[in-house]
Write a protein that holds these residues in place. Sequence first.
Motif, short mmCIF file in Angstrom:
data_model
loop_
_atom_site.label_atom_id
_atom_site.label_comp_id
_atom_site.label_asym_id
_atom_site.label_seq_id
_atom_site.Cartn_x
_atom_site.Cartn_y
_atom_site.Cartn_z
N GLY A 46 0.83 -1.19 0.00
CA GLY A 46 0.00 0.00 0.00
C GLY A 46 0.86 1.24 0.00
N PRO A 47 0.22 2.41 0.04
CA PRO A 47 0.97 3.66 -0.08
C PRO A 47 1.79 4.04 1.14
CG PRO A 47 -1.35 4.10 0.31
CD PRO A 47 -1.21 2.61 0.13
N GLY A 48 1.41 3.59 2.31
CA GLY A 48 2.12 3.98 3.53
C GLY A 48 2.95 2.85 4.09
N GLY A 82 9.60 -4.88 2.92
CA GLY A 82 8.80 -4.90 1.71
C GLY A 82 8.85 -3.62 0.91
N THR A 83 7.91 -3.53 0.00
CA THR A 83 7.80 -2.43 -0.95
C THR A 83 6.34 -1.97 -1.00
OG1 THR A 83 7.25 -3.86 -2.81
CG2 THR A 83 9.61 -3.53 -2.36
N PRO A 84 6.02 -0.93 -1.76
CA PRO A 84 4.62 -0.55 -1.90
C PRO A 84 3.76 -1.64 -2.55
CG PRO A 84 6.00 1.29 -2.51
CD PRO A 84 6.93 0.10 -2.33
N GLU A 85 4.37 -2.63 -3.19
CA GLU A 85 3.62 -3.70 -3.86
C GLU A 85 3.41 -4.93 -2.99
OE1 GLU A 85 6.37 -2.18 -5.47
OE2 GLU A 85 4.92 -0.78 -6.33
N ALA A 86 4.24 -5.13 -1.99
CA ALA A 86 4.11 -6.29 -1.11
C ALA A 86 4.97 -6.07 0.12
CB ALA A 86 4.56 -7.56 -1.83
N ARG A 87 4.46 -6.49 1.25
CA ARG A 87 5.25 -6.37 2.47
C ARG A 87 4.85 -7.46 3.45
NH1 ARG A 87 2.93 -0.94 3.50
NH2 ARG A 87 0.79 -1.48 3.83
#
Length: 97
Positions: free
Chosen positions: A48-50, A81-86
């Motif tokens: 997600g964004p945050g 993680g990253t904005p695509e997966a964490r």
Amino acid sequence: MDDVLLVLDELAVNAIRHTASGRPGGRFTVDVNMDVAGVIVYVTDQGGPGEPCLRDMAELAEGGRGLLTVDALAATWSWTGTPEARTVRATFPAQRD
């Protein structure tokens, strides 16, 4: 065990509320590992964004206590993680009798 289940619940709710995992077709995974040192739980979402972070108590309204609960009950917690997966990880040491 109650603390582990409550933390898993908070992390799952956070994945649904704050990440792409809560969108139609979204998903998240839960992994629980146990060994002689204790229990480690992982919740992996679709990002997600945050970034997952503790909120200041002064800023809290009706919500926002999920990670505060995790922080209070788990021995440690972290995320990668990253904005695509964490993945958020929480650890619980083994209880010694």
